[in-house]
Design a protein around this motif. Sequence first.
Motif, PDB file in Angstrom:
ATOM      1  N   GLY A   1      17.890  17.984 -19.719  1.00 31.27           N
ATOM      2  CA  GLY A   1      18.309  16.934 -18.795  1.00 31.27           C
ATOM      3  C   GLY A   1      17.131  16.034 -18.467  1.00 31.27           C
ATOM      4  O   GLY A   1      16.052  16.155 -19.059  1.00 31.27           O
ATOM      5  N   THR A   2      17.350  15.126 -17.518  1.00 34.07           N
ATOM      6  CA  THR A   2      16.285  14.224 -17.087  1.00 34.07           C
ATOM      7  C   THR A   2      15.659  14.779 -15.814  1.00 34.07           C
ATOM      8  O   THR A   2      16.369  15.120 -14.865  1.00 34.07           O
TER       9      THR A   2
ATOM     10  N   ASP B   1      14.393  14.637 -12.472  1.00 34.29           N
ATOM     11  CA  ASP B   1      14.587  13.651 -11.413  1.00 34.29           C
ATOM     12  C   ASP B   1      13.721  13.925 -10.190  1.00 34.29           C
ATOM     13  O   ASP B   1      13.584  13.080  -9.309  1.00 34.29           O
TER      14      ASP B   1
ATOM     15  N   LYS C   1      18.964  15.654 -13.892  1.00 30.46           N
ATOM     16  CA  LYS C   1      20.096  14.719 -13.977  1.00 30.46           C
ATOM     17  C   LYS C   1      20.699  14.821 -15.367  1.00 30.46           C
ATOM     18  O   LYS C   1      19.971  15.045 -16.336  1.00 30.46           O
ATOM     19  N   ASN C   2      22.001  14.641 -15.464  1.00 35.69           N
ATOM     20  CA  ASN C   2      22.677  14.689 -16.769  1.00 35.69           C
ATOM     21  C   ASN C   2      22.259  15.926 -17.561  1.00 35.69           C
ATOM     22  O   ASN C   2      21.784  15.835 -18.691  1.00 35.69           O
TER      23      ASN C   2
ATOM     24  N   GLU D   1      22.559  19.585 -19.450  1.00 36.63           N
ATOM     25  CA  GLU D   1      23.427  20.370 -20.324  1.00 36.63           C
ATOM     26  C   GLU D   1      22.938  21.807 -20.347  1.00 36.63           C
ATOM     27  O   GLU D   1      21.758  22.052 -20.599  1.00 36.63           O
TER      28      GLU D   1
ATOM     29  N   LYS E   1      28.284  20.914 -18.761  1.00 35.90           N
ATOM     30  CA  LYS E   1      27.574  19.683 -18.410  1.00 35.90           C
ATOM     31  C   LYS E   1      27.538  19.542 -16.895  1.00 35.90           C
ATOM     32  O   LYS E   1      28.542  19.794 -16.215  1.00 35.90           O
TER      33      LYS E   1
ATOM     34  N   ASP F   1      26.257  16.789 -13.896  1.00 33.30           N
ATOM     35  CA  ASP F   1      25.680  15.482 -13.571  1.00 33.30           C
ATOM     36  C   ASP F   1      24.335  15.646 -12.880  1.00 33.30           C
ATOM     37  O   ASP F   1      23.403  14.869 -13.081  1.00 33.30           O
TER      38      ASP F   1
END
Lengths: 74, 74, 74, 74, 74, 74, 74
Positions: free
Chosen positions: C31-32, C34, C45-46, C48, C58, C60
């Motif tokens: 993911g990102t 954050d 974020k986002n 998996e 998944k 968010d």
Amino acid sequence: MVNTVKPLSMLSKNLNKPVMVELKGNKGYRGTLDGFDPHMNIVLKNAEEMEGGEVKRKLDLAIVRGDNVIYISP
Amino acid sequence: MVNTVKPLSMLSKNLNKPVMVELKGNKGYRGTLDGFDPHMNIVLKNAEEMEGGEVKRKLDLAIVRGDNVIYISP
Amino acid sequence: MVNTVKPLSMLSKNLNKPVMVELKGNKGYRGTLDGFDPHMNIVLKNAEEMEGGEVKRKLDLAIVRGDNVIYISP
Amino acid sequence: MVNTVKPLSMLSKNLNKPVMVELKGNKGYRGTLDGFDPHMNIVLKNAEEMEGGEVKRKLDLAIVRGDNVIYISP
Amino acid sequence: MVNTVKPLSMLSKNLNKPVMVELKGNKGYRGTLDGFDPHMNIVLKNAEEMEGGEVKRKLDLAIVRGDNVIYISP
Amino acid sequence: MVNTVKPLSMLSKNLNKPVMVELKGNKGYRGTLDGFDPHMNIVLKNAEEMEGGEVKRKLDLAIVRGDNVIYISP
Amino acid sequence: MVNTVKPLSMLSKNLNKPVMVELKGNKGYRGTLDGFDPHMNIVLKNAEEMEGGEVKRKLDLAIVRGDNVIYISP
């Protein structure tokens, strides 16, 4: 307190001497105690990883995190 | 204290040098020690995850949480 | 200390970038990054959840408690 | 630091909103985040204990000790 | 912070009321919450140890160490 | 706070009285509570180690480290 | 507080006396208590590692890390 020896002072007395280090998870090491800190993080020199009485691996130097230690024995 | 080496100073001496990092749960990593802090959180560069003597995964960079570390060996 | 990078500064450099997060208990996340704090609590974020190379779930957003982290890799 | 979100602030943004809470030991909960503290102790309202995608138990209120948390996801 | 309830305040609201306490290692207790402290050490009165929906043991009083707690539910 | 009893005060009330001590790893002890400290380290006098309802071992005195305790019951 | 004995004071009374030390992971030791600190790190002299009632290993000296201790019994 009576005539007694604190655990960290006892480690101090064994600096530069051979020790056996028993770790959690059935790992044993033999080597020279090169240093330690109050968390019982230790520095072992010329260490041998022991398994079932046999040398499994040799390590010139190992910095062991203290929370793995069960006991250290000179 | 005698002529001795503290665990974190010993890590400091191995900055930018190749190390082997043994983690709890049978994970081993080889890489370059790029940084660390007093919790033994470490930064590894060009790391290889080892399993049974084989390279399982390559990581350009890994920030490892210190509580997973068993030992770090240059 | 030599030219070196502290683990938390390295995390800071990877803010808003994709990371892989390996957790205890064979859980992996992509993911990102954050956000994070000194305990290595992290915000992804986002994200998996990965299992055996496949996307299992998944998310968010996920706020991960730091003590679960094995390593974070950009 | 860059434009980033700290884990506890992110929890704060999700107060009174539905969250999924993944605990160690394969326990999952869905409910409304009613409160938390810096240890990630959390208060869940109208919580459902999930197991294999099914609702196993319903709890009007649950005060969860933070050290059990893997992640919290809105 | 929004209109929210801290975990320990929520415990405070349930003093002298019946609660269900889920502990690590599949132990469940029902009883009256007679006291607690910030570690979530708790005092249970007229407690019943539950296993598979059945009462396994009755305890007039139990002082539970907080680190065993998964959640407390009124 | 309402009319309530803190966990450590409750232990204090049971000094020199018989208690049952449940430890992690399925160990149970019966004995007289001879002392304790804020970590829930406890001193048991005339202790009996219980296993499956039978007395397995007798100990005149046992100093138990608090982190093993699940609960103490008078 | 009533006439009571704190856990560490009780250890102090047993300095230079024979003790039995029960560790997590089914390890038992018998030896002379040579020292301890507030973490319950202990120094054992002339220690014997016990397994199933038999002496498995003899250690002239062992510095045991406190977090392994279940109980110490004179």
